[in-house]
Design a protein around this motif. Structure first.
Motif, mmCIF file in Angstrom:
data_model
loop_
_atom_site.group_PDB
_atom_site.id
_atom_site.type_symbol
_atom_site.label_atom_id
_atom_site.label_comp_id
_atom_site.label_asym_id
_atom_site.label_seq_id
_atom_site.Cartn_x
_atom_site.Cartn_y
_atom_site.Cartn_z
ATOM 1 N N ASP A 119 0.868 -1.170 0.000
ATOM 2 C CA ASP A 119 0.000 0.000 0.000
ATOM 3 C C ASP A 119 0.908 1.224 0.000
ATOM 4 O O ASP A 119 2.111 1.112 0.192
ATOM 5 C CB ASP A 119 -0.891 0.020 1.247
ATOM 6 C CG ASP A 119 -1.992 -1.025 1.201
ATOM 7 O OD1 ASP A 119 -2.681 -1.102 0.171
ATOM 8 O OD2 ASP A 119 -2.173 -1.750 2.187
ATOM 9 N N ASP A 120 0.315 2.380 -0.183
ATOM 10 C CA ASP A 120 1.070 3.626 -0.219
ATOM 11 C C ASP A 120 1.500 4.014 1.196
ATOM 12 O O ASP A 120 0.658 4.364 2.021
ATOM 13 C CB ASP A 120 0.193 4.718 -0.829
ATOM 14 C CG ASP A 120 0.836 6.083 -0.816
ATOM 15 O OD1 ASP A 120 2.001 6.211 -0.410
ATOM 16 O OD2 ASP A 120 0.156 7.040 -1.233
ATOM 17 N N ASP A 155 4.622 0.606 -6.209
ATOM 18 C CA ASP A 155 4.308 1.577 -7.256
ATOM 19 C C ASP A 155 5.453 2.573 -7.409
ATOM 20 O O ASP A 155 5.886 3.169 -6.418
ATOM 21 C CB ASP A 155 3.010 2.295 -6.880
ATOM 22 C CG ASP A 155 2.457 3.157 -7.984
ATOM 23 O OD1 ASP A 155 3.187 4.052 -8.475
ATOM 24 O OD2 ASP A 155 1.294 2.952 -8.368
ATOM 25 N N HIS A 196 -8.755 -0.868 -7.710
ATOM 26 C CA HIS A 196 -7.633 -0.154 -7.100
ATOM 27 C C HIS A 196 -8.158 1.148 -6.522
ATOM 28 O O HIS A 196 -9.115 1.712 -7.022
ATOM 29 C CB HIS A 196 -6.573 0.179 -8.162
ATOM 30 C CG HIS A 196 -5.907 -1.018 -8.717
ATOM 31 N ND1 HIS A 196 -4.770 -1.544 -8.172
ATOM 32 C CD2 HIS A 196 -6.226 -1.824 -9.752
ATOM 33 C CE1 HIS A 196 -4.406 -2.605 -8.857
ATOM 34 N NE2 HIS A 196 -5.271 -2.800 -9.820
ATOM 35 N N GLN A 207 -4.259 5.163 -4.255
ATOM 36 C CA GLN A 207 -2.838 5.033 -3.945
ATOM 37 C C GLN A 207 -2.014 4.571 -5.140
ATOM 38 O O GLN A 207 -0.803 4.675 -5.150
ATOM 39 C CB GLN A 207 -2.640 4.084 -2.782
ATOM 40 C CG GLN A 207 -2.980 2.651 -3.108
ATOM 41 C CD GLN A 207 -2.738 1.739 -1.934
ATOM 42 O OE1 GLN A 207 -2.156 2.124 -0.940
ATOM 43 N NE2 GLN A 207 -3.187 0.516 -2.040
ATOM 44 N N THR A 208 -2.668 4.042 -6.161
ATOM 45 C CA THR A 208 -1.963 3.563 -7.342
ATOM 46 C C THR A 208 -1.676 4.757 -8.256
ATOM 47 O O THR A 208 -2.593 5.401 -8.734
ATOM 48 C CB THR A 208 -2.811 2.501 -8.068
ATOM 49 O OG1 THR A 208 -3.043 1.431 -7.161
ATOM 50 C CG2 THR A 208 -2.114 1.989 -9.295
ATOM 51 N N GLY A 252 1.349 0.636 -10.381
ATOM 52 C CA GLY A 252 1.240 -0.188 -9.178
ATOM 53 C C GLY A 252 0.021 -1.086 -9.231
ATOM 54 O O GLY A 252 -1.095 -0.626 -9.085
ATOM 55 N N LEU A 253 0.233 -2.349 -9.480
ATOM 56 C CA LEU A 253 -0.858 -3.314 -9.495
ATOM 57 C C LEU A 253 -0.822 -4.111 -8.202
ATOM 58 O O LEU A 253 0.243 -4.538 -7.762
ATOM 59 C CB LEU A 253 -0.721 -4.267 -10.689
ATOM 60 C CG LEU A 253 -0.828 -3.628 -12.056
ATOM 61 C CD1 LEU A 253 -0.513 -4.648 -13.144
ATOM 62 C CD2 LEU A 253 -2.203 -3.029 -12.269
ATOM 63 N N ASN A 254 -1.995 -4.339 -7.624
ATOM 64 C CA ASN A 254 -2.031 -5.140 -6.404
ATOM 65 C C ASN A 254 -1.947 -6.627 -6.747
ATOM 66 O O ASN A 254 -1.947 -7.015 -7.914
ATOM 67 C CB ASN A 254 -3.273 -4.805 -5.560
ATOM 68 C CG ASN A 254 -4.564 -5.107 -6.291
ATOM 69 O OD1 ASN A 254 -4.613 -5.842 -7.272
ATOM 70 N ND2 ASN A 254 -5.644 -4.528 -5.798
#
Length: 180
Positions: A25-26, A51, A162, A165-166, A170-172
């Motif tokens: 996460d961010d 990310d 998403h 934060q992406t 940035g892929l979860n």
């Protein structure tokens, strides 16, 4: 990272341990809520983030070697497989979502009325929209990897929304686990 106190990291450092933190996460969102998280940075050897868009800000905040490390999936767990009739009954739904609540995710619920929705994740109980869904919509706070993989094999539609934060690529983990 948000659950490990700086003094714990300091004690590990005193013991000569190398310390690496990988944020899925961010970290900046967490730092804005809990500024003491930034105190952890001085104890880390490397800070990995999911990310690229967070690297410059983290460097300015004193993060050591902020480095992009993308998410992935474990093919030993996430793959097409046969499921039991018991698992089918337990996990079947029209649309499934295995994720913590965020307002952007909760907003989707108003478009799913009348569908058999199944949600696993923290924070969903408190939102008013959930009351308009039948009992059994909320199926638990979490699922472990093998159970998540089973559920993904059963659900005809698996959501992966998403949140803000992406920033840059940035892929979860769900972005990889669901199609696997």
């Amino acid at each position: 990272g948000e659950t490990i106190k700086a003094n714990t990291l300091e004690n590990l450092r005193i013991q000569g341990r190398r310390i690496v933190s990988w944020w899925l996460d961010d970290p900046l969102l967490y730092i804005s809520e809990k500024p003491e998280i930034q105190d952890q940075f001085k104890h880390l050897d490397v800070l990995f983030v999911f990310d690229r868009g967070h690297l410059d800000d983290l460097k300015m905040l004193g993060a050591p070697m902020p480095t992009y490390l993308p998410c992935a999936f474990d093919p030993a767990i996430y793959h097409p497989k046969k499921v039991s009739s018991r698992d089918f009954r337990q996990y079947y739904c029209d649309i499934g979502f295995i994720a913590s609540y965020y307002p952007e995710r909760g907003e989707l619920l108003k478009y799913m009325k009348g569908l058999k929705v199944a949600i696993w994740g923290g924070g969903w109980k408190a939102i008013p929209e959930i009351r308009s869904f039948p009992p059994g919509t909320l199926r638990g706070k979490s699922l472990a990897g093998p159970k998540v993989a089973t559920a993904y094999n059963i659900m005809p539609i698996c959501l992966n929304l998403h949140h803000s934060q992406t920033l840059i690529g940035g892929l979860n983990m769900r972005a990889f686990e669901i199609p696997a």
